[in-house]
Design an enzyme around this catalytic site. Structure first.
Site, short mmCIF file in Angstrom:
data_model
loop_
_atom_site.label_atom_id
_atom_site.label_comp_id
_atom_site.label_asym_id
_atom_site.label_seq_id
_atom_site.Cartn_x
_atom_site.Cartn_y
_atom_site.Cartn_z
N GLU A 166 0.83 -1.19 0.00
CA GLU A 166 0.00 0.00 0.00
C GLU A 166 0.87 1.25 0.00
OE1 GLU A 166 -3.71 1.98 2.50
OE2 GLU A 166 -2.80 0.10 3.14
N GLU A 201 6.56 3.43 -20.37
CA GLU A 201 5.40 3.25 -21.26
C GLU A 201 5.64 3.95 -22.60
OE1 GLU A 201 3.70 3.52 -16.99
OE2 GLU A 201 5.37 4.33 -18.15
N CYS A 254 1.65 9.52 -19.17
CA CYS A 254 1.83 8.26 -19.90
C CYS A 254 0.50 7.74 -20.42
CB CYS A 254 2.49 7.23 -19.00
SG CYS A 254 4.25 7.53 -18.72
#
Length: 245
Positions: free
Chosen positions: A87, A124, A155
């Site tokens: 997390e 990416e 991205c």
């Protein structure tokens, strides 16, 4: 993972920075320093001090931006750290992108990974620049990404633009974690990807095992999934489903 439905959302991709709350106090002059003689000017720090000592001035060196790293297999320790679907993702300030490209040709499936440092093109964007620079509209591309973190807004926008100009590309993105998922602009980027035909999903425990076997130098290491891997997957997948509904 604890019950998250009763807790407030937490930021994911931020480094933990300790706050300094102690007020600065004026330092009293040191008593052991000799006072300057009459008529002498005290020499301070910086340029005057260097000039007085005869030291040559050295200009700071500007470092070049990190380049995209491309390869066949990821270091196992890097994978375990960067792909862990925690997390709080402090220290994970880069993106690992593992890709599979199937063009339906006799050459088989192209496989590899990209790694960025968030100081130049992100992984990416680099994929379309380095791995798939020459698009053939006569071919059908089935592309699968396993990424350590979902795309940022910039991205996401570039991926959408790439898919618009590459009508025969079918892209699936499986992310270990959701990057800043609670931010409205990030949610808008994920929705735009979904609308553009990109399949989005959070990585399941089985995906981590597959990625380990396919993209990691794992001959001498085993992947033991962390205790809360499944809980974290379910948490992130629930958040993604809420965003895309």
């Amino acid at each position: 993972m604890a019950d998250r439905k009763n807790t407030q959302p937490r930021r994911k991709e931020t480094k933990e920075v300790a706050e300094v709350t102690k007020d600065k106090k004026e330092e009293s002059p040191r008593t052991d320093e000799a006072a300057p003689a009459d008529g002498e000017q005290p020499v301070g720090n910086g340029d005057n001090a260097n000039a007085a000592n005869g030291d040559e001035q050295v200009e700071p060196m500007e470092l070049p931006p990190f380049e995209i790293i491309a390869g066949d297999r990821i270091d196992p320790f890097a994978f375990k750290f960067q792909f862990k679907n925690v997390e709080y993702s402090s220290g994970r300030n880069k993106t690992f992108l593992c890709y599979l490209v199937d063009q339906g040709s006799v050459d088989g499936i192209m496989r590899g990974y990209l790694e960025d440092e968030h100081s130049g093109p992100h992984a990416e964007e680099a994929f379309f620049l380095q791995i798939l620079p020459d698009y053939d509209p006569a071919c059908k591309y089935t592309i699968t990404w396993y990424v350590s973190s979902s795309p940022c807004l910039a991205c996401a926008s570039k991926i959408v633009d790439a898919l618009k100009t590459r009508n025969t590309v079918k892209l699936s993105i499986f992310a270990s974690r959701l990057f800043d998922w609670e931010e409205p602009e990030i949610q808008a980027g994920l929705k735009a990807l979904h609308k553009a035909g990109c399949k989005l999903r959070v990585m399941k425990p089985l995906d981590f095992s597959y990625t380990w076997d396919t993209f990691v130098e794992s001959d001498e290491c085993d992947l033991n999934l962390w205790e809360d891997c499944k809980d974290n997957y379910e948490y992130y997948q629930e958040k993604l489903a809420d965003i895309l509904q």
